[in-house]
Design an enzyme around this catalytic site. Structure first.
Site, PDB file in Angstrom:
ATOM      1  N   ARG A  87      58.557  -0.790 -65.296  1.00 10.12           N
ATOM      2  CA  ARG A  87      58.480   0.548 -65.105  1.00 10.12           C
ATOM      3  C   ARG A  87      56.811   1.072 -64.884  1.00 10.12           C
ATOM      4  NH1 ARG A  87      63.006  -0.378 -67.930  1.00 10.12           N
ATOM      5  NH2 ARG A  87      65.021   0.164 -66.580  1.00 10.12           N
ATOM      6  N   TYR A 123      72.133 -10.784 -73.489  1.00  5.78           N
ATOM      7  CA  TYR A 123      71.432 -12.030 -73.644  1.00  5.78           C
ATOM      8  C   TYR A 123      70.070 -11.690 -74.519  1.00  5.78           C
ATOM      9  CZ  TYR A 123      73.785 -14.279 -69.728  1.00  5.78           C
ATOM     10  OH  TYR A 123      74.693 -14.924 -69.063  1.00  5.78           O
ATOM     11  N   LYS A 162      69.138   3.186 -73.049  1.00  6.49           N
ATOM     12  CA  LYS A 162      70.038   4.231 -73.629  1.00  6.49           C
ATOM     13  C   LYS A 162      69.898   4.182 -75.055  1.00  6.49           C
ATOM     14  CE  LYS A 162      73.714   4.011 -70.055  1.00  6.49           C
ATOM     15  NZ  LYS A 162      75.096   4.031 -69.630  1.00  6.49           N
ATOM     16  N   ARG A 205      59.574  -2.089 -58.427  1.00  9.64           N
ATOM     17  CA  ARG A 205      60.640  -2.689 -58.967  1.00  9.64           C
ATOM     18  C   ARG A 205      61.644  -2.954 -57.911  1.00  9.64           C
ATOM     19  NH1 ARG A 205      61.616  -2.647 -64.333  1.00  9.64           N
ATOM     20  NH2 ARG A 205      63.855  -1.498 -64.092  1.00  9.64           N
ATOM     21  N   HIS A 220      57.082   3.206 -59.114  1.00  7.14           N
ATOM     22  CA  HIS A 220      58.384   2.819 -59.492  1.00  7.14           C
ATOM     23  C   HIS A 220      59.042   1.831 -58.406  1.00  7.14           C
ATOM     24  CE1 HIS A 220      62.230   2.556 -61.465  1.00  7.14           C
ATOM     25  NE2 HIS A 220      61.638   3.423 -62.508  1.00  7.14           N
ATOM     26  N   HIS A 227      67.180  -4.851 -67.379  1.00  3.47           N
ATOM     27  CA  HIS A 227      68.657  -4.238 -67.310  1.00  3.47           C
ATOM     28  C   HIS A 227      69.469  -4.916 -68.527  1.00  3.47           C
ATOM     29  CE1 HIS A 227      67.633  -2.616 -63.217  1.00  3.47           C
ATOM     30  NE2 HIS A 227      67.130  -1.850 -64.022  1.00  3.47           N
TER      31      HIS A 227
END
Length: 418
Positions: free
Chosen positions: A246, A382, A275, A348, A345, A372
């Site tokens: 980003r 992961y 989050k 991406r 942005h 993500h």
């Protein structure tokens, strides 16, 4: 028979001079002017309540004139006639006023913001407070928060809606959080923002503008290479398509995070846009970005200029701070690319689409590199080195593909083979 007191005259009050000690100039009915040795002139009123002699302060001259002081004396008499102690009544009113001031929408909103700003990014916290200061506080900031009704809040939001609907929705959410905080702390009965569901038109979801057709990407890449502005900005523009991160993560990049010999960039998870729960779960982790040969080359060039500083993309005005959040987008606009074509942005989205649809890279590799939330079949997140070998190959494949586009090599059609 009580001694008759000659009422004061305005000129007498104005001409009163301080002496070595405080002295009084009586006006009658308990009212007098206390002339202090320090030079102040203070109105006082003596009265008796429940058999006790008391004194009440009525203000200072000249802010309170002689006629104002006499009017306040009459108010003292009216309260006494009703059996109310004027001094105690004044204390009650003062306490109520202080409570009302502490419970205004602005006071509660600032308290809420101060309490929770540690959970937000510095930019978000500052932007949110500025929105409240500009668009909400001037209209309902002084109102007791428990008295603000839904129509008042809607009027505030509609002023913002006329400028930008998305900001109006964001302010509605923020105001709702303030009201719920007021309810939780006993300063409001309910959240009026909840009554505004459907009162504002819905925001149509817009994806960040991006170029995803390889034929359109090629001239963009050539334009980035020929940018005539700041060398630091040029390096940021050239690196942005190569790293899949980003804009905020790019401009805050620090040299301490890079190992150019290993071709790796380790970004602290606290800087990622995640989050709150995921940030807590991954506290102390780093997001590993494998660097292609092309990316390392750009960074080595830039290291000669900013390598002694903290930030890779040091700001123009102050090298102690990173470049402005508007720098990359402004440069794109100067090169002739509109905001509907590409944004910082959007690089991406460009990478995600072409890696998937043209180069046929496994989607989980792409999503993992985009930082993500990607989980294994058992639902576990992961870790940073998962599929690292494959992701390194992917990042080099992507950089080589962009080089081919830039040099005018044959473009692979945008379709997925069965």
């Amino acid at each position: 028979m009580p001694k008759r007191i000659q009422p004061l005259a305005d000129l007498q009050v104005k001409a009163a001079k301080p002496r070595a000690k405080d002295y009084k100039l009586a006006d009658g009915g308990g009212l007098y002017l206390l002339v202090a040795a320090s030079g102040g002139k203070l109105w006082r009123c003596d009265y008796r309540c429940n058999g006790k002699r008391k004194t009440m302060a009525l203000g200072a001259y000249p802010a309170v004139s002689l006629s104002d002081a006499r009017q306040r004396r009459e108010e003292v008499k009216k309260l006494l006639a009703k059996g109310i102690d004027p001094g105690e009544e004044k204390k009650v009113q003062k306490a109520a006023q202080a409570e009302a001031t502490a419970n205004t929408f602005e006071a509660v909103a600032r308290e809420w913001h101060e309490r929770f700003k540690g959970e937000w990014s510095e930019n978000h916290a500052g932007r949110l407070l500025r929105r409240l200061e500009l668009d909400v506080f001037p209209y309902i900031g002084a109102r007791p928060i428990g008295e603000v009704k839904a129509p008042e809040l809607l009027a505030v939001l509609r002023r913002v809606e006329a400028r930008t609907l998305e900001t109006a929705h964001r302010l509605k959410i923020a105001c709702g959080q303030v009201f719920r905080y007021a309810v939780a702390t006993g300063r409001a009965e309910r959240d009026p923002a909840a009554d505004l569901k459907g009162a504002l038109p819905p925001v149509k979801n817009k994806h960040y503008s991006s170029l995803t057709d390889p034929k359109a990407v090629a001239p963009l890449l050539r334009a980035l290479d020929s940018y005539q502005g700041s060398f630091i900005t040029k390096c940021a523009l050239r690196l942005a398509p190569l790293v899949l991160i980003r804009p905020g993560e790019l401009r805050h990049a620090e040299w301490a995070e890079f190992d150019l010999d290993a071709a790796e960039w380790n970004i602290p998870v606290e800087r990622l846009k995640l989050k709150k729960k995921e940030k807590i779960d991954r506290k102390g982790e780093k997001h590993l970005v494998p660097l292609s040969r092309q990316a390392v080359e750009i960074l080595r060039e830039l290291h000669t200029l900013t390598g002694s500083r903290r930030y890779v993309f040091a700001g123009h005005r102050s090298p102690l701070r990173p470049m402005s959040e508007n720098t990359v987008n402004s440069a794109l606009r100067l090169m002739g690319f509109s905001k509907d074509e590409i944004t910082g942005h959007g690089f991406r989205a460009m990478a995600r689409t072409i890696l998937d649809e043209v180069l046929h890279v496994r989607p989980d590799y792409i999503e993992h590199q985009l930082a993500h939330a990607v989980r294994d079949p058992l639902g576990r997140a992961y870790n940073r080195t998962t599929h690292l070998s494959e992701r390194k190959k992917m990042m080099q494949l992507w950089a080589d593909y962009l080089n081919e586009l830039k040099s005018g090599a044959k473009v692979i059609p945008m379709r997925r083979e069965g």
